[in-house]
Design a protein around this motif. Structure first.
Motif, PDB file in Angstrom:
ATOM      1  N   TYR A  14       0.922  -1.368  -0.001  1.00 27.42           N
ATOM      2  CA  TYR A  14       0.305  -0.265  -0.249  1.00 27.42           C
ATOM      3  C   TYR A  14       0.966   1.301  -0.203  1.00 27.42           C
ATOM      4  CZ  TYR A  14      -4.153  -3.015   1.055  1.00 27.42           C
ATOM      5  OH  TYR A  14      -5.117  -3.532   0.715  1.00 27.42           O
ATOM      6  N   ILE A  15       0.233   2.470  -0.436  1.00 23.41           N
ATOM      7  CA  ILE A  15       0.651   3.581  -0.336  1.00 23.41           C
ATOM      8  C   ILE A  15       0.131   4.730   0.627  1.00 23.41           C
ATOM      9  CG2 ILE A  15       1.235   5.518  -1.937  1.00 23.41           C
ATOM     10  CD1 ILE A  15       1.649   3.675  -4.014  1.00 23.41           C
ATOM     11  N   PHE A  16       1.294   5.043   1.777  1.00 26.32           N
ATOM     12  CA  PHE A  16       0.106   6.573   2.406  1.00 26.32           C
ATOM     13  C   PHE A  16      -0.545   7.813   1.923  1.00 26.32           C
ATOM     14  CE2 PHE A  16       1.313   9.814   4.927  1.00 26.32           C
ATOM     15  CZ  PHE A  16      -0.233   9.530   6.185  1.00 26.32           C
ATOM     16  N   ASP A  17      -1.227   7.973   1.452  1.00 32.99           N
ATOM     17  CA  ASP A  17      -1.737   8.859   1.055  1.00 32.99           C
ATOM     18  C   ASP A  17      -1.215  10.228   1.598  1.00 32.99           C
ATOM     19  OD1 ASP A  17      -2.112   7.744  -1.085  1.00 32.99           O
ATOM     20  OD2 ASP A  17      -4.646   6.996  -0.581  1.00 32.99           O
ATOM     21  N   GLY A  18      -1.705  10.058   3.561  1.00 30.68           N
ATOM     22  CA  GLY A  18      -1.437  11.104   4.567  1.00 30.68           C
ATOM     23  C   GLY A  18      -3.192  10.530   5.559  1.00 30.68           C
ATOM     24  N   TRP A  19      -3.280  11.856   6.128  1.00 32.91           N
ATOM     25  CA  TRP A  19      -4.555  11.573   6.913  1.00 32.91           C
ATOM     26  C   TRP A  19      -5.864  11.530   6.734  1.00 32.91           C
ATOM     27  CZ3 TRP A  19      -2.386   9.144  10.175  1.00 32.91           C
ATOM     28  CH2 TRP A  19      -0.354   8.295  10.745  1.00 32.91           C
ATOM     29  N   ALA A  20      -7.232  11.090   7.811  1.00 34.29           N
ATOM     30  CA  ALA A  20      -7.761  11.447   7.901  1.00 34.29           C
ATOM     31  C   ALA A  20      -8.810  11.209   8.835  1.00 34.29           C
ATOM     32  CB  ALA A  20      -8.967  10.315   7.106  1.00 34.29           C
ATOM     33  N   THR A  21      -9.334  12.025   9.311  1.00 30.38           N
ATOM     34  CA  THR A  21     -10.580  12.091  10.528  1.00 30.38           C
ATOM     35  C   THR A  21     -11.155  11.271  10.980  1.00 30.38           C
ATOM     36  OG1 THR A  21     -11.919  13.767   9.554  1.00 30.38           O
ATOM     37  CG2 THR A  21      -9.718  15.181  10.960  1.00 30.38           C
ATOM     38  N   SER A  22     -11.633  10.454   9.948  1.00 27.82           N
ATOM     39  CA  SER A  22     -11.851   8.829  10.542  1.00 27.82           C
ATOM     40  C   SER A  22     -11.916   7.564   9.715  1.00 27.82           C
ATOM     41  CB  SER A  22     -13.632   9.032   9.726  1.00 27.82           C
ATOM     42  OG  SER A  22     -14.037   9.433   8.508  1.00 27.82           O
ATOM     43  N   ASP A  24     -12.655   5.912   7.937  1.00 27.58           N
ATOM     44  CA  ASP A  24     -13.333   5.389   6.346  1.00 27.58           C
ATOM     45  C   ASP A  24     -13.696   6.640   5.474  1.00 27.58           C
ATOM     46  OD1 ASP A  24     -15.792   6.247   7.456  1.00 27.58           O
ATOM     47  OD2 ASP A  24     -17.055   5.076   6.981  1.00 27.58           O
ATOM     48  N   GLY A  25     -12.934   7.857   6.581  1.00 25.43           N
ATOM     49  CA  GLY A  25     -13.042   8.987   5.099  1.00 25.43           C
ATOM     50  C   GLY A  25     -11.936   9.511   4.541  1.00 25.43           C
ATOM     51  N   ASP A  26     -11.892  10.591   3.403  1.00 21.30           N
ATOM     52  CA  ASP A  26     -10.774  10.958   2.183  1.00 21.30           C
ATOM     53  C   ASP A  26      -9.644  11.854   3.124  1.00 21.30           C
ATOM     54  OD1 ASP A  26     -12.597  10.379   0.726  1.00 21.30           O
ATOM     55  OD2 ASP A  26     -14.086  11.792   0.538  1.00 21.30           O
ATOM     56  N   VAL A  27      -8.867  11.986   2.937  1.00 18.99           N
ATOM     57  CA  VAL A  27      -7.480  12.075   3.411  1.00 18.99           C
ATOM     58  C   VAL A  27      -8.342  13.637   2.961  1.00 18.99           C
ATOM     59  CG1 VAL A  27      -5.312  13.192   2.550  1.00 18.99           C
ATOM     60  CG2 VAL A  27      -6.174  11.172   2.081  1.00 18.99           C
ATOM     61  N   VAL A  28      -7.156  14.406   4.711  1.00 14.42           N
ATOM     62  CA  VAL A  28      -7.735  15.584   4.701  1.00 14.42           C
ATOM     63  C   VAL A  28      -6.426  16.030   5.304  1.00 14.42           C
ATOM     64  CG1 VAL A  28      -8.207  17.518   7.118  1.00 14.42           C
ATOM     65  CG2 VAL A  28      -9.466  14.920   6.524  1.00 14.42           C
ATOM     66  N   TYR A  29      -5.370  15.752   5.650  1.00 11.03           N
ATOM     67  CA  TYR A  29      -4.085  16.194   5.709  1.00 11.03           C
ATOM     68  C   TYR A  29      -3.008  15.744   5.414  1.00 11.03           C
ATOM     69  CZ  TYR A  29      -6.289  18.602   9.712  1.00 11.03           C
ATOM     70  OH  TYR A  29      -7.407  18.788  10.653  1.00 11.03           O
ATOM     71  N   ALA A  30      -1.728  16.156   4.552  1.00  8.61           N
ATOM     72  CA  ALA A  30      -0.737  15.472   4.325  1.00  8.61           C
ATOM     73  C   ALA A  30       0.055  14.630   5.261  1.00  8.61           C
ATOM     74  CB  ALA A  30      -0.153  16.481   3.019  1.00  8.61           C
ATOM     75  N   ASP A  31       1.104  14.241   4.653  1.00  7.65           N
ATOM     76  CA  ASP A  31       2.068  14.169   5.538  1.00  7.65           C
ATOM     77  C   ASP A  31       2.923  14.822   6.182  1.00  7.65           C
ATOM     78  OD1 ASP A  31       3.822  11.973   6.915  1.00  7.65           O
ATOM     79  OD2 ASP A  31       5.330  11.349   5.495  1.00  7.65           O
ATOM     80  N   LYS A  32       3.204  15.595   6.823  1.00 11.21           N
ATOM     81  CA  LYS A  32       3.972  16.344   7.531  1.00 11.21           C
ATOM     82  C   LYS A  32       3.702  17.886   7.369  1.00 11.21           C
ATOM     83  CE  LYS A  32       7.596  14.659   5.061  1.00 11.21           C
ATOM     84  NZ  LYS A  32       8.685  14.633   4.562  1.00 11.21           N
ATOM     85  N   GLU A  46      -7.851  12.406  16.536  1.00  7.91           N
ATOM     86  CA  GLU A  46      -7.381  11.376  16.448  1.00  7.91           C
ATOM     87  C   GLU A  46      -7.419  10.747  14.744  1.00  7.91           C
ATOM     88  OE1 GLU A  46      -8.926   6.788  17.386  1.00  7.91           O
ATOM     89  OE2 GLU A  46     -10.515   8.335  17.647  1.00  7.91           O
ATOM     90  N   LEU A  47      -6.499  10.820  14.196  1.00  9.90           N
ATOM     91  CA  LEU A  47      -6.231  10.959  12.651  1.00  9.90           C
ATOM     92  C   LEU A  47      -6.327   9.104  11.758  1.00  9.90           C
ATOM     93  CD1 LEU A  47      -3.335  13.831  12.851  1.00  9.90           C
ATOM     94  CD2 LEU A  47      -6.009  13.847  12.047  1.00  9.90           C
ATOM     95  N   PHE A  48      -6.125   9.217  11.145  1.00  9.84           N
ATOM     96  CA  PHE A  48      -6.521   7.430  10.882  1.00  9.84           C
ATOM     97  C   PHE A  48      -5.255   7.369   9.253  1.00  9.84           C
ATOM     98  CE2 PHE A  48     -10.308   8.066  13.257  1.00  9.84           C
ATOM     99  CZ  PHE A  48     -10.581   7.130  13.978  1.00  9.84           C
ATOM    100  N   ALA A  49      -4.456   6.318   9.284  1.00  7.05           N
ATOM    101  CA  ALA A  49      -3.728   6.683   8.003  1.00  7.05           C
ATOM    102  C   ALA A  49      -4.643   5.834   6.893  1.00  7.05           C
ATOM    103  CB  ALA A  49      -2.710   5.774   8.339  1.00  7.05           C
ATOM    104  N   HIS A  50      -4.133   7.081   5.973  1.00  9.90           N
ATOM    105  CA  HIS A  50      -5.158   6.771   4.717  1.00  9.90           C
ATOM    106  C   HIS A  50      -4.053   6.236   3.815  1.00  9.90           C
ATOM    107  CE1 HIS A  50      -7.601   7.159   0.173  1.00  9.90           C
ATOM    108  NE2 HIS A  50      -8.765   7.388   2.155  1.00  9.90           N
TER     109      HIS A  50
END
Length: 124
Positions: A14-22, A24-32, A46-50
Motif C-alpha cells: 500500500y501507499i500512504f496517502d495522508g491522514w483522515a479524521t475518520s 473510512d474518511g478521505d485524506v484531510v492532511y498530507a504527511d508532514k 484522532e487521525l487515521f492513516a489513509h
C-alpha cells in the motif's frame, strides 16, 4: 502552528496517502503538513492513516505441461502485475493434446510471492 510528524509505519503493498479524521474518511492532511487548531476542547485528536493499494505487485502464472517421454513437466512462467489483496483468476492456456485444468482464483500477496500454478496432463 504544528507540523504533523512524518509517517513512521509501513503497510506492505500500500501507499500512504495522508491522514483522515475518520476510519473510512478521505485524506484531510498530507504527511508532514503544517496544521492549526487540530484538537477539540479536550485537546484530543484522532487521525487515521489513509492507504491506497499498489497496482504494481508482481505475481507469476505458471503453466506446466506433462512431458511425453517421462513423468516430469515443462513449465512456462508468465509474469504479471496487479493490486495487492485482490482476487485474480488468470486464464488457462489450452494446448492441443492436453487436458485443461480448472481455473484457479487466488489473492495477490504484497510480497510478490503469489504463483498461480496450472498443470496440463497429456490426453492418453
Amino acid at each position: 502552528m504544528l507540523k504533523l510528524a512524518a509517517v513512521q509505519f509501513e503497510r506492505p503493498g500500500y501507499i500512504f496517502d495522508g491522514w483522515a479524521t475518520s476510519a473510512d474518511g478521505d485524506v484531510v492532511y498530507a504527511d508532514k503538513e503544517s496544521v492549526l487548531n487540530l484538537t477539540d476542547t479536550t485537546n484530543d485528536v484522532e487521525l487515521f492513516a489513509h492507504w491506497t493499494k499498489r497496482t504494481d505487485i508482481a505475481y507469476t502464472i505458471r503453466h506446466s505441461y506433462e512431458n511425453l517421454m517421462d513423468d516430469n513437466y515443462t513449465s512456462e512462467d508468465v509474469p504479471a502485475t496487479g493490486s495487492v489483496d485482490t482476487d485474480i483468476t488468470p486464464a488457462i492456456q489450452p494446448r492441443t493434446g492436453y487436458t485443461n485444468p480448472e481455473q484457479k482464483t487466488v489473492r495477490i500477496e504484497a510480497d510478490g510471492s503469489t504463483i498461480v500454478e496450472y498443470e496440463y496432463k497429456l490426453q492418453r
